[in-house]
Design an enzyme around this catalytic site. Sequence first.
Site, mmCIF file in Angstrom:
data_model
loop_
_atom_site.group_PDB
_atom_site.id
_atom_site.type_symbol
_atom_site.label_atom_id
_atom_site.label_comp_id
_atom_site.label_asym_id
_atom_site.label_seq_id
_atom_site.Cartn_x
_atom_site.Cartn_y
_atom_site.Cartn_z
ATOM 1 N N TYR A 112 -80.619 21.383 37.710
ATOM 2 C CA TYR A 112 -79.798 21.387 38.930
ATOM 3 C C TYR A 112 -80.096 22.620 39.784
ATOM 4 O O TYR A 112 -80.320 22.512 40.995
ATOM 5 C CB TYR A 112 -78.316 21.340 38.558
ATOM 6 C CG TYR A 112 -77.399 21.396 39.755
ATOM 7 C CD1 TYR A 112 -77.317 20.327 40.656
ATOM 8 C CD2 TYR A 112 -76.605 22.515 40.010
ATOM 9 C CE1 TYR A 112 -76.479 20.373 41.763
ATOM 10 C CE2 TYR A 112 -75.768 22.572 41.115
ATOM 11 C CZ TYR A 112 -75.710 21.506 41.981
ATOM 12 O OH TYR A 112 -74.887 21.554 43.088
ATOM 13 N N THR B 216 -65.060 17.833 44.178
ATOM 14 C CA THR B 216 -65.625 16.495 44.376
ATOM 15 C C THR B 216 -66.072 15.918 43.036
ATOM 16 O O THR B 216 -65.990 16.571 41.995
ATOM 17 C CB THR B 216 -66.854 16.536 45.309
ATOM 18 O OG1 THR B 216 -67.930 17.213 44.624
ATOM 19 C CG2 THR B 216 -66.544 17.259 46.607
ATOM 20 N N LYS C 58 -81.818 22.943 43.747
ATOM 21 C CA LYS C 58 -81.174 23.597 44.884
ATOM 22 C C LYS C 58 -82.019 24.744 45.431
ATOM 23 O O LYS C 58 -82.014 25.017 46.638
ATOM 24 C CB LYS C 58 -79.773 24.081 44.482
ATOM 25 C CG LYS C 58 -78.799 22.941 44.201
ATOM 26 C CD LYS C 58 -78.661 22.022 45.409
ATOM 27 C CE LYS C 58 -77.663 20.912 45.213
ATOM 28 N NZ LYS C 58 -77.501 20.043 46.406
#
Length: 324
Positions: A206, A243, A210
């Site tokens: 991850y 989220t 990014k």
Amino acid sequence: MWLISVLLPLARLYLCGIKVLLYQTFNRSFTLPVLPKQNGRVAIVTGGTRGMGFETARHLASLGMHVVIAGNEEEEGKAAVRKIEEEEGSKGKAEFVYLDLTSMKSVRQFVKMFKNRGLPLHVLVNNAGTMLVPERQTEDGFEFHFALNYLGHFLLTNLLLDLLKRSGRHGSCSRIVNMSSATHYAGVLDLDDLNRRKYYSSHGAYSQSKLALVLFTYYLQEQLMAGGFPVIVNAVDPGMVDTALYDNLWTLAQAMKKPVAKILFRTPAEGASISVYAAAASEMEGVGGCYLYNGEKRESSDSSYDCELQMKLWKKSCELAGLP
């Protein structure tokens, strides 16, 4: 060696998270300035069916934009469009178009279909993303985080670049917004193992994706500026936002996150404000190559400014995505 390769990225990522939470504890969320109307402008927002993507699409539509929500959940997409159209403040138009960013074929089909419609394109918000997915490969053989968060957006942007160039003009540039994260500070890019097949770590995968987005942002901005094109590209960091991105946390981490999120995490609307700002604010006209956090330009990681690494990643990405 395996243990270090798994635990080190995990520790780096959680340290980044702690730093962000400390910042959010003592600093209020960025408040959007009054934004100019966007009538006649067209935007594509990936992952716009829920969370920050939906809030971004909703806000851009309220400014008068024609917003294309690109995602792989058709029912969610239709529901998002209905919600935007029902809102009293929405002056623009919203529609859903299917796009699976983990499939290079789907990205190419989406672009072909969009271009066949003859629409201009003024804003591209590369928002879709996933986090901490167990080891998994796409149909093209790419690691899942790398494909969805970065490579799919890399291909999408490059295939739409000619249209963005034609649609912009000096004084009213087309804009590309790349959704990065503070976790990019923990990212380590191994160009010989972008699929992380040696030692898999979802935390490392991850963070790497990014970081790749920030490197991509800076290199693309240099190319656009060198060519004198009326297109700008910026990377944005929404902070820690409540989220579905955190659904893949370990059970213990999930339990710890819930009470903390209610107090310290940003809402999806607050997180989306930085994307909307980069996409529509007058202050950002002609301003590219920035890393934006909480409404301000910030320094990204040292490695993100490595020009040689930017160039090597670009060349490798072109090779993987099948671009010249």
